[in-house]
Design an enzyme around this catalytic site. Structure first.
Site, short mmCIF file in Angstrom:
data_model
loop_
_atom_site.label_atom_id
_atom_site.label_comp_id
_atom_site.label_asym_id
_atom_site.label_seq_id
_atom_site.Cartn_x
_atom_site.Cartn_y
_atom_site.Cartn_z
N LYS A 107 0.81 -1.22 0.00
CA LYS A 107 0.00 0.00 0.00
C LYS A 107 0.85 1.27 0.00
O LYS A 107 0.33 2.35 -0.25
CB LYS A 107 -0.95 0.00 1.19
CG LYS A 107 -2.05 -1.05 1.05
CD LYS A 107 -3.11 -0.90 2.12
CE LYS A 107 -4.28 -1.84 1.88
NZ LYS A 107 -3.90 -3.26 2.02
C1 LIG Z 1 -4.57 -4.35 1.51
C2 LIG Z 1 -3.84 -5.64 1.39
C3 LIG Z 1 -4.25 -6.66 0.50
C4 LIG Z 1 -5.50 -6.54 -0.34
O1 LIG Z 1 -5.36 -5.60 -1.37
P1 LIG Z 1 -6.67 -5.09 -2.15
O2 LIG Z 1 -6.17 -4.08 -3.11
O3 LIG Z 1 -7.57 -4.51 -1.09
O4 LIG Z 1 -7.29 -6.27 -2.80
C5 LIG Z 1 -3.48 -7.80 0.41
N1 LIG Z 1 -2.38 -7.97 1.18
C6 LIG Z 1 -1.97 -7.03 2.05
C7 LIG Z 1 -0.77 -7.30 2.88
C8 LIG Z 1 -2.67 -5.83 2.19
O5 LIG Z 1 -2.25 -4.90 3.06
#
Ligand SMILES: *Cc1c(COP(=O)(O)O)cnc(C)c1O
Length: 431
Positions: A107
């Site tokens: 993220k």
């Molecule tokens: C947020 C997150 C996801 C999921 O991602 P999306 O874009 O919401 O599908 C998967 N793995 C981790 C470690 C995350 O922080």
């Protein structure tokens, strides 16, 4: 480039407005009015480009002139100033490590890009903008780190007391300055409810300039396309493009991959790797989209019962179920399978998966078992140390902490305790 609302009631807006608003006034998600096509030369010469050049080429049409190129180049450089290694695990499975950013989860890219765009857009405003966000763990840290010390922006993060991991809590409570952490005596759903009430409170919105930083914001969603191009750049076998397997919760990341594919990124197939929250695997198997209440699992960043970005995926495929099914498969992996994958991959290949990556690895392995001539990449979305409480007992070893985590371990937590009560949040925001 303009963006329309998927609820089709609001006006089209520019990238700038879509970023500042987050969601359209009619509550729809913003979607680009066309999907740009990348040139064939760009794809065939990709190995000769730097990652910054790739990122600019991909994102520029979406920004559509709302940020001058010199400024955009600087934003890109700061957004991706860490590595995105592609590591081979087995004969046919590779890991794209997306956890080398400041908060050890993928993220970071979206949060860093969005924060710098918002910083640019509000620089001549006389009123600061307040970014209000609820987190179940990873979003808070990435948003806090991304917006830290961005002028003209205050960040307020709500998180459920005692329900995020210790590393996650330190990441969102130790920065201070323009970042405030509100520790709510309640659940993630309570936090999200309080944030929603704030966005619809007319009186509050007259006094404050509020926006959100969750994954439906176009400035968080679109830069996630970069990962897929970075992976393809490192992919040796150009005649046989990879299968991409993406651990999915709100489906923002995989939706960005599908968008990249639509623009010309070569890919053999896409897989949405899910935990017990299996709305999408069921939809792909029986054609019925049935949102559910979220179930708690070991891969908690994917505990989503009604993925917000799924409507964007349908839009990419013109809502044609059969076209979508040709490109996308999906699997649901249990906690038991997740744990044994972490143990097995570590003992066989000396590669340590985090629970989200384990769901990805296993989904890809299942798919490749049925398609033995293909090879694939799963996105390793978090560093295993973020989930050491799950991982350490499985491998019976201590995981060493990366420097970025060591340095916050001794920082002081600063949080403001609130009850799960909107009145308390409003008082805090107005003080
Ligand atoms: C947020 C997150 C996801 C999921 O991602 P999306 O874009 O919401 O599908 C998967 N793995 C981790 C470690 C995350 O922080």
């Amino acid at each position: 480039m303009l963006y329309y609302s998927l609820n089709h009631q609001s006006q089209k807006v520019s990238f700038k407005e879509a970023t500042i608003l987050g969601q359209a006034p009619d509550k729809g998600l913003y979607f680009p009015e066309f999907i740009p096509a990348l040139s064939k030369d760009f794809i065939s010469n990709i190995s000769s480009l730097t990652k910054e050049e790739i990122a600019i080429e991909v994102i520029q049409p979406y920004v559509g002139g709302t940020i001058p190129i010199e400024q955009l180049t600087k934003i890109i450089a700061e957004t991706i100033n860490f590595d995105f290694p592609l590591v081979q695990i087995t004969d046919n499975i590779f890991s794209l490590e997306l956890f080398h950013g400041p908060t050890l989860a993928f993220k970071d890219v979206g949060a860093r890009f969005m924060s710098r765009c918002v910083g640019y857009f509000v620089q001549n405003n006389n009123k600061p903008i307040t970014v209000l966000v609820a987190t179940s763990g990873d979003t808070g840290g990435a948003v806090a780190s991304g917006f830290y010390n961005v002028d003209g922006v205050n960040v307020v993060i709500l998180y459920p007391s005692g329900k995020v991991s210790s590393v996650q809590e330190l990441q969102l409570t130790t920065l201070g300055n323009n970042i405030a952490a509100l520790e709510v005596n309640g659940t993630f759903d309570d936090c999200q409810q309080m944030v929603k009430e704030a966005f619809t409170d007319i009186d509050l919105n007259k006094k404050l300039f509020l926006t959100s930083a969750n994954s439906i914001n176009v400035a968080r969603w679109l830069p996630q396309q970069f990962y897929y191009f970075f992976a393809y750049q490192k992919w040796i076998d150009r005649n046989n493009p990879p299968v991409f397997c993406v651990p999915s919760g709100n489906f923002g990341n995989i939706c960005a991959g599908l968008l990249a594919h639509h623009s010309g990124l070569p890919a053999e197939h896409f897989i949405a790797a899910c935990n017990a929250n299996k709305v999408v695997p069921e939809y792909l198997s029986n054609g019925h989209y049935q949102p559910q209440k979220a179930i708690s699992t070991l891969s908690n960043a994917m505990d989503v019962g009604n993925p917000s970005n799924f409507v964007r995926i349908l839009e990419i495929f013109d809502k044609k179920f059969n076209s979508l099914k040709k490109v996308l498969s999906s699997y649901s992996i249990s906690d038991e399978e997740t744990k044994s994958a972490i143990g097995e991959v570590y003992s066989k290949y000396r590669y340590l998966l985090d629970p989200h990556g384990a769901v990805g690895f296993l989904s890809l392995q299942k798919y490749l078992d049925d398609h033995p001539s293909q090879k694939g990449i799963f996105l390793e979305t978090a560093h295993p140390v973020k989930f050491y409480d799950v991982v350490e007992p499985i491998i019976n070893e201590k995981i060493s902490l990366p420097d970025s985590v060591k340095s916050i371990m001794n920082s002081k937590k600063q949080s403001i305790k609130l009850n799960a009560d909107y009145g308390q949040l409003k008082n805090y925001l107005l003080q």
